[in-house]
Motif scaffolding. Sequence first.
Motif, mmCIF file in Angstrom:
data_model
loop_
_atom_site.group_PDB
_atom_site.id
_atom_site.type_symbol
_atom_site.label_atom_id
_atom_site.label_comp_id
_atom_site.label_asym_id
_atom_site.label_seq_id
_atom_site.Cartn_x
_atom_site.Cartn_y
_atom_site.Cartn_z
ATOM 1 N N LEU A 36 -9.942 2.299 -8.817
ATOM 2 C CA LEU A 36 -9.709 3.596 -8.190
ATOM 3 C C LEU A 36 -8.257 3.747 -7.788
ATOM 4 N N CYS A 37 -7.726 4.909 -8.049
ATOM 5 C CA CYS A 37 -6.394 5.275 -7.598
ATOM 6 C C CYS A 37 -6.540 6.256 -6.436
ATOM 7 N N ALA A 38 -5.653 6.182 -5.482
ATOM 8 C CA ALA A 38 -5.678 7.113 -4.354
ATOM 9 C C ALA A 38 -4.250 7.495 -4.001
ATOM 10 N N SER A 39 -4.108 8.601 -3.281
ATOM 11 C CA SER A 39 -2.795 8.993 -2.789
ATOM 12 C C SER A 39 -2.932 9.509 -1.361
ATOM 13 N N SER A 40 -1.822 9.469 -0.636
ATOM 14 C CA SER A 40 -1.776 10.046 0.706
ATOM 15 C C SER A 40 -0.403 10.657 0.924
ATOM 16 N N GLN A 41 -0.304 11.483 1.946
ATOM 17 C CA GLN A 41 0.947 12.202 2.192
ATOM 18 C C GLN A 41 2.136 11.236 2.260
ATOM 19 N N ASP A 42 1.946 10.185 3.042
ATOM 20 C CA ASP A 42 2.944 9.113 3.080
ATOM 21 C C ASP A 42 2.231 7.835 3.462
ATOM 22 N N TRP A 43 2.964 6.750 3.561
ATOM 23 C CA TRP A 43 2.308 5.459 3.752
ATOM 24 C C TRP A 43 1.708 5.283 5.146
ATOM 25 N N SER A 44 2.019 6.162 6.079
ATOM 26 C CA SER A 44 1.428 6.072 7.410
ATOM 27 C C SER A 44 0.274 7.053 7.589
ATOM 28 N N SER A 45 -0.023 7.806 6.543
ATOM 29 C CA SER A 45 -1.124 8.769 6.605
ATOM 30 C C SER A 45 -2.420 8.078 6.218
ATOM 31 N N TYR A 46 -3.454 8.330 6.990
ATOM 32 C CA TYR A 46 -4.694 7.613 6.774
ATOM 33 C C TYR A 46 -5.670 8.371 5.885
ATOM 34 N N GLU A 47 -5.407 9.626 5.615
ATOM 35 C CA GLU A 47 -6.296 10.407 4.766
ATOM 36 C C GLU A 47 -5.895 10.183 3.317
ATOM 37 N N LEU A 103 -0.864 16.464 -5.713
ATOM 38 C CA LEU A 103 -0.960 16.883 -4.313
ATOM 39 C C LEU A 103 0.380 16.851 -3.597
ATOM 40 N N GLY A 104 1.438 16.430 -4.278
ATOM 41 C CA GLY A 104 2.739 16.338 -3.624
ATOM 42 C C GLY A 104 2.834 15.191 -2.636
ATOM 43 N N HIS A 105 1.997 14.190 -2.799
ATOM 44 C CA HIS A 105 1.988 13.046 -1.895
ATOM 45 C C HIS A 105 3.088 12.047 -2.248
ATOM 46 N N ASN A 106 3.401 11.194 -1.271
ATOM 47 C CA ASN A 106 4.466 10.213 -1.472
ATOM 48 C C ASN A 106 3.981 8.774 -1.564
ATOM 49 N N ALA A 107 2.714 8.533 -1.290
ATOM 50 C CA ALA A 107 2.168 7.177 -1.354
ATOM 51 C C ALA A 107 0.996 7.140 -2.321
ATOM 52 N N MET A 108 0.905 6.056 -3.096
ATOM 53 C CA MET A 108 -0.180 5.894 -4.053
ATOM 54 C C MET A 108 -0.715 4.474 -3.976
ATOM 55 N N TYR A 109 -2.020 4.330 -4.301
ATOM 56 C CA TYR A 109 -2.734 3.073 -4.100
ATOM 57 C C TYR A 109 -3.590 2.744 -5.323
ATOM 58 N N TRP A 110 -3.760 1.448 -5.575
ATOM 59 C CA TRP A 110 -4.776 0.964 -6.508
ATOM 60 C C TRP A 110 -5.809 0.164 -5.712
ATOM 61 N N TYR A 111 -7.098 0.475 -5.957
ATOM 62 C CA TYR A 111 -8.207 -0.251 -5.370
ATOM 63 C C TYR A 111 -9.111 -0.780 -6.494
ATOM 64 N N LYS A 112 -9.797 -1.888 -6.189
ATOM 65 C CA LYS A 112 -10.836 -2.403 -7.064
ATOM 66 C C LYS A 112 -12.170 -2.262 -6.343
ATOM 67 N N GLN A 113 -13.182 -1.715 -7.040
ATOM 68 C CA GLN A 113 -14.514 -1.590 -6.457
ATOM 69 C C GLN A 113 -15.521 -2.310 -7.349
ATOM 70 N N SER A 114 -16.068 -3.412 -6.836
ATOM 71 C CA SER A 114 -17.114 -4.159 -7.539
ATOM 72 C C SER A 114 -18.456 -3.821 -6.913
ATOM 73 N N ALA A 115 -19.524 -3.994 -7.679
ATOM 74 C CA ALA A 115 -20.862 -3.635 -7.223
ATOM 75 C C ALA A 115 -21.198 -4.355 -5.914
#
Lengths: 113, 112
Positions: free
Chosen positions: A90-101, A27-39
């Motif tokens: 789960l991995c996620a990305s956003s446009q930059d670190w201040s972007s909430y989407e 997506l050409g984003h500059n920020a990436m995240y790792w999340y953990k999702q437990s039941a």
Amino acid sequence: ETGVTQTPRHLVMGMTNKKSLKCEQHLGHNAMYWYKQSAKKPLELMFVYSLEERVENNSVPSRFSPECPNSSHLFLHLHTLQPEDSALYLCASSQDWSSYEQYFGPGTRLTVT
Amino acid sequence: EDQVTQSPEALRLQEGESSSLNCSYTVSGLRGLFWYRQDPGKGPEFLFTLYSAGEEKEKERLKATLTKKESFLHITAPKPEDSATYLCAVHRTADSWGKLQFGAGTQVVVTP
């Protein structure tokens, strides 16, 4: 490939194994995240990278080690995990670190035996 | 302590039976509230962002509203394809970057 992809989709590992999870965003984003999702629990933020620099380490045990070689790729290296680490990662990305989407990948279902 | 609480935990609806999901939050300052949809075996899909009390957003059969203490996601005349887990998340003014605090979700099942 479009969006955010993750491999593998499923992983079973023993407590003494070492494995890595991979995430790639197209997506050409500059920020990436790792999340953990437990039941039945809320998503837990683990790590945040902005332009390949770690912005946040949310008190995650050292048996989880992230790596971000460039703005499109993110890895989570796993070693000596515990059964309670079994979850959807789960991995996620956003446009930059201040972007909430944030745009999420499909996740890796991890089972630690 | 900041909290995001979603209710009910699970909701079973007949097709066409409208209902609402609740997301209540207690945070020191709200920068934004977000709704996501998550299908089984998939990651969350972004739906809406709400920034201020009184704001509303709509998308097909979904309408999200925001007050100073809670948000509602209204599902009007749902169809089976609306079955999913709906997640809400908040971004606090105390956080200078996109750190989201999620609720545990509401699992919605719509039967024909």
